[in-house]
Design a protein around this motif. Structure first.
Motif, PDB file in Angstrom:
ATOM      1  N   GLY A  66      53.925  18.416  62.413  1.00  0.00           N
ATOM      2  CA  GLY A  66      53.047  18.482  63.458  1.00  0.00           C
ATOM      3  C   GLY A  66      52.306  17.194  63.216  1.00  0.00           C
ATOM      4  N   HIS A  67      51.264  17.314  62.037  1.00  0.00           N
ATOM      5  CA  HIS A  67      50.176  15.616  61.768  1.00  0.00           C
ATOM      6  C   HIS A  67      50.391  14.843  62.355  1.00  0.00           C
ATOM      7  N   GLY A  68      51.634  14.286  62.112  1.00  0.00           N
ATOM      8  CA  GLY A  68      52.397  13.350  62.032  1.00  0.00           C
ATOM      9  C   GLY A  68      51.297  12.208  61.091  1.00  0.00           C
ATOM     10  N   LEU A  69      50.841  12.191  60.116  1.00  0.00           N
ATOM     11  CA  LEU A  69      50.747  11.537  58.843  1.00  0.00           C
ATOM     12  C   LEU A  69      51.158  10.418  58.831  1.00  0.00           C
ATOM     13  N   ARG A  70      51.076   8.838  58.563  1.00  0.00           N
ATOM     14  CA  ARG A  70      51.572   8.185  57.837  1.00  0.00           C
ATOM     15  C   ARG A  70      50.686   7.981  56.897  1.00  0.00           C
ATOM     16  N   LEU A  71      51.169   7.365  55.534  1.00  0.00           N
ATOM     17  CA  LEU A  71      51.093   6.956  53.727  1.00  0.00           C
ATOM     18  C   LEU A  71      51.194   5.137  54.335  1.00  0.00           C
ATOM     19  N   ILE A  72      50.311   4.522  54.072  1.00  0.00           N
ATOM     20  CA  ILE A  72      50.737   2.787  53.868  1.00  0.00           C
ATOM     21  C   ILE A  72      50.451   2.387  52.899  1.00  0.00           C
ATOM     22  N   PRO A  73      51.146   1.396  52.186  1.00  0.00           N
ATOM     23  CA  PRO A  73      51.269   0.962  50.525  1.00  0.00           C
ATOM     24  C   PRO A  73      49.597   0.217  51.459  1.00  0.00           C
ATOM     25  N   VAL A  74      48.722  -0.894  50.297  1.00  0.00           N
ATOM     26  CA  VAL A  74      47.563  -1.188  50.205  1.00  0.00           C
ATOM     27  C   VAL A  74      47.924  -2.633  49.474  1.00  0.00           C
ATOM     28  N   THR A  75      47.635  -3.937  50.297  1.00  0.00           N
ATOM     29  CA  THR A  75      48.712  -5.048  49.116  1.00  0.00           C
ATOM     30  C   THR A  75      47.572  -5.749  49.149  1.00  0.00           C
ATOM     31  N   GLU A  76      47.431  -7.066  48.297  1.00  0.00           N
ATOM     32  CA  GLU A  76      46.773  -8.438  48.754  1.00  0.00           C
ATOM     33  C   GLU A  76      45.507  -8.241  48.072  1.00  0.00           C
ATOM     34  N   PRO A  77      44.954  -7.692  47.643  1.00  0.00           N
ATOM     35  CA  PRO A  77      45.881  -7.322  45.560  1.00  0.00           C
ATOM     36  C   PRO A  77      45.609  -5.107  46.578  1.00  0.00           C
ATOM     37  N   THR A  78      46.937  -4.724  45.629  1.00  0.00           N
ATOM     38  CA  THR A  78      46.754  -2.833  45.443  1.00  0.00           C
ATOM     39  C   THR A  78      45.307  -2.498  44.674  1.00  0.00           C
ATOM     40  N   PRO A  79      44.648  -1.944  45.124  1.00  0.00           N
ATOM     41  CA  PRO A  79      43.847  -1.051  43.901  1.00  0.00           C
ATOM     42  C   PRO A  79      44.401   0.225  43.874  1.00  0.00           C
ATOM     43  N   VAL A  80      44.031   0.109  42.494  1.00  0.00           N
ATOM     44  CA  VAL A  80      44.503   0.824  41.381  1.00  0.00           C
ATOM     45  C   VAL A  80      43.566   1.367  40.635  1.00  0.00           C
ATOM     46  N   TYR A  81      44.050   2.836  40.209  1.00  0.00           N
ATOM     47  CA  TYR A  81      42.988   3.653  40.147  1.00  0.00           C
ATOM     48  C   TYR A  81      43.652   3.951  38.178  1.00  0.00           C
ATOM     49  N   PRO A  82      42.571   3.682  37.947  1.00  0.00           N
ATOM     50  CA  PRO A  82      42.703   3.630  36.431  1.00  0.00           C
ATOM     51  C   PRO A  82      42.819   5.426  35.819  1.00  0.00           C
ATOM     52  N   HIS A  83      43.778   5.970  35.379  1.00  0.00           N
ATOM     53  CA  HIS A  83      43.538   7.174  34.730  1.00  0.00           C
ATOM     54  C   HIS A  83      43.523   6.851  33.303  1.00  0.00           C
ATOM     55  N   SER A  84      42.195   7.294  32.195  1.00  0.00           N
ATOM     56  CA  SER A  84      42.614   7.479  30.772  1.00  0.00           C
ATOM     57  C   SER A  84      42.687   9.479  29.686  1.00  0.00           C
ATOM     58  N   LEU A  85      43.270   8.723  29.182  1.00  0.00           N
ATOM     59  CA  LEU A  85      43.185  10.221  28.169  1.00  0.00           C
ATOM     60  C   LEU A  85      41.901  10.395  27.621  1.00  0.00           C
ATOM     61  N   LEU A  86      41.054  11.233  27.372  1.00  0.00           N
ATOM     62  CA  LEU A  86      40.340  11.463  26.646  1.00  0.00           C
ATOM     63  C   LEU A  86      40.211  11.983  25.730  1.00  0.00           C
ATOM     64  N   TRP A  87      39.725  11.532  24.391  1.00  0.00           N
ATOM     65  CA  TRP A  87      39.864  13.049  23.253  1.00  0.00           C
ATOM     66  C   TRP A  87      38.469  12.875  21.799  1.00  0.00           C
ATOM     67  N   HIS A  88      38.300  13.741  21.151  1.00  0.00           N
ATOM     68  CA  HIS A  88      37.112  13.373  20.161  1.00  0.00           C
ATOM     69  C   HIS A  88      38.456  13.035  18.947  1.00  0.00           C
ATOM     70  N   ARG A  89      37.793  11.778  18.521  1.00  0.00           N
ATOM     71  CA  ARG A  89      38.587  11.447  16.890  1.00  0.00           C
ATOM     72  C   ARG A  89      38.870  12.236  15.973  1.00  0.00           C
ATOM     73  N   ASP A  90      38.273  13.067  15.872  1.00  0.00           N
ATOM     74  CA  ASP A  90      38.140  14.365  15.341  1.00  0.00           C
ATOM     75  C   ASP A  90      39.869  15.722  15.026  1.00  0.00           C
ATOM     76  N   ASN A  91      39.874  15.238  16.414  1.00  0.00           N
ATOM     77  CA  ASN A  91      41.012  16.300  16.585  1.00  0.00           C
ATOM     78  C   ASN A  91      42.409  16.499  16.517  1.00  0.00           C
ATOM     79  N   PRO A  92      41.940  17.579  15.111  1.00  0.00           N
ATOM     80  CA  PRO A  92      43.500  18.096  14.297  1.00  0.00           C
ATOM     81  C   PRO A  92      44.563  18.463  15.282  1.00  0.00           C
ATOM     82  N   HIS A  93      44.145  19.302  16.334  1.00  0.00           N
ATOM     83  CA  HIS A  93      45.576  19.725  17.260  1.00  0.00           C
ATOM     84  C   HIS A  93      46.606  19.053  17.088  1.00  0.00           C
TER      85      HIS A  93
END
Length: 311
Positions: A253-280
């Motif tokens: 019943g909310h009737g929500l709309r998801l609409i693509p954004v263009t020209e340009p498309t803002p993108v959120y950059p996800h990175s993975l962080l870790w310690h360089r000496d982590n041996p797991h």
């Protein structure tokens, strides 16, 4: 109580001779005698009686032996609980419904044999401190915000660029659009409660506003995603941004709309962080999985702030 003296006591009790215990422990017989004597001083009792045939436990030694064995078992379990490869991989995903959560669910499906602990830390300083202390093994973040470079011992790799979409209620002026350009959003109120000043996502939206002249409001308390969806559905003047990989469910019943954004498309950059000496070992498995399943970065027609790393 020194565990090495306890270990020496158990070895001597099992062997029945200090000389054999010394050979098993790769130390001298004199060292065995000194360790046993030190343990006897701590306990205030005699543990062995010397005989012509070796060494036999006294009554006190017999009473102490099962507890000594348990002490060694507990110590071994304690070491195993924190040894890389013998404990779960601990990963910070920030929020349970975001893109990072989906990435980790996909990893778990692909590698069900890997034990995982998932945590949700709010700000990047807390996440980086947890990585450096070993409290967690990795964190998903947008890095690095202006003026806050990552410490030299923290590695990062960009794993996914998530397009932003516009979420509106049914009565919003843009609700019927199949897509909307960034320029067309100027003058519309985009409501995003819960943006934390100083966070990497606050820096991201500050740059988005500055670049395209948008109006983003972070006013009011953040009552969570359900309250946000209720407000957007009921308020024609407000819209919000939603990551393409964010998983939310709302009443029909909310009737929500998801609409693509263009020209340009803002993108959120996800990175993975870790310690360089982590041996797991599971950390290497996670990184390989993300490298094999990730998407390209800085695609034509997309936008990210200049400070996003790596580019």
């Amino acid at each position: 109580m020194d565990l090495e003296t306890v270990r020496t006591f158990v070895a001597a009790a099992d062997a029945g001779q200090f000389q054999e215990a010394a050979a098993e422990l790769a130390i001298t017989q004199q060292a065995v005698s000194k360790r046993i004597a030190a343990l006897e001083r701590v306990l205030g009792v005699r543990l062995f009686t010397r005989t012509a045939r070796g060494a036999t436990l006294t009554i006190d030694g017999q009473a102490f032996l099962p507890h000594a064995r348990e002490l060694l078992r507990v110590a071994a379990r304690a070491v195993t609980s924190v040894r890389a490869g013998h404990r779960p991989l601990r990963v910070d995903i920030i929020a349970s419904r975001g893109a990072a959560s989906g990435l980790m669910r996909a990893f778990h499906r692909a590698h069900p044999e890997t034990d995982l602990d998932v945590v949700m830390l709010l700000d990047i300083e807390t996440a980086v401190a947890a990585i450096r202390s070993g409290t967690i093994d990795a964190s998903f973040r947008a890095v690095a915000a202006p003026g806050r470079p990552l410490p030299e011992d923290i590695e990062s790799v960009r794993v996914i660029d998530e397009p932003l979409q516009l979420l509106t209620g049914p009565a919003h002026a843009l609700a019927g659009a199949r897509s909307v350009t960034v320029a067309r959003l100027a003058g519309h109120r985009i409501w995003m409660p819960g943006i934390v000043p100083g966070s990497e996502w606050a820096a991201y939206y500050d740059d988005l506003v500055a670049e395209f002249g948008l109006t983003i409001e972070a006013t009011g308390p953040n009552f969570g995603s359900d309250a946000l969806l209720d407000t957007i559905a009921d308020t024609p003047a407000l819209a919000t941004f939603m990551g393409e990989r964010t998983r939310l469910v709302w009443p029909a019943g909310h009737g929500l709309r998801l609409i693509p954004v263009t020209e340009p498309t803002p993108v959120y950059p996800h990175s993975l962080l870790w310690h360089r000496d982590n041996p797991h070992p599971a950390l290497a498995t996670l990184r390989a999985h993300l490298a094999a399943t990730g998407t390209g970065h800085d695609a034509a027609g997309t936008w990210t702030p200049d400070w996003v790393l790596p580019r």
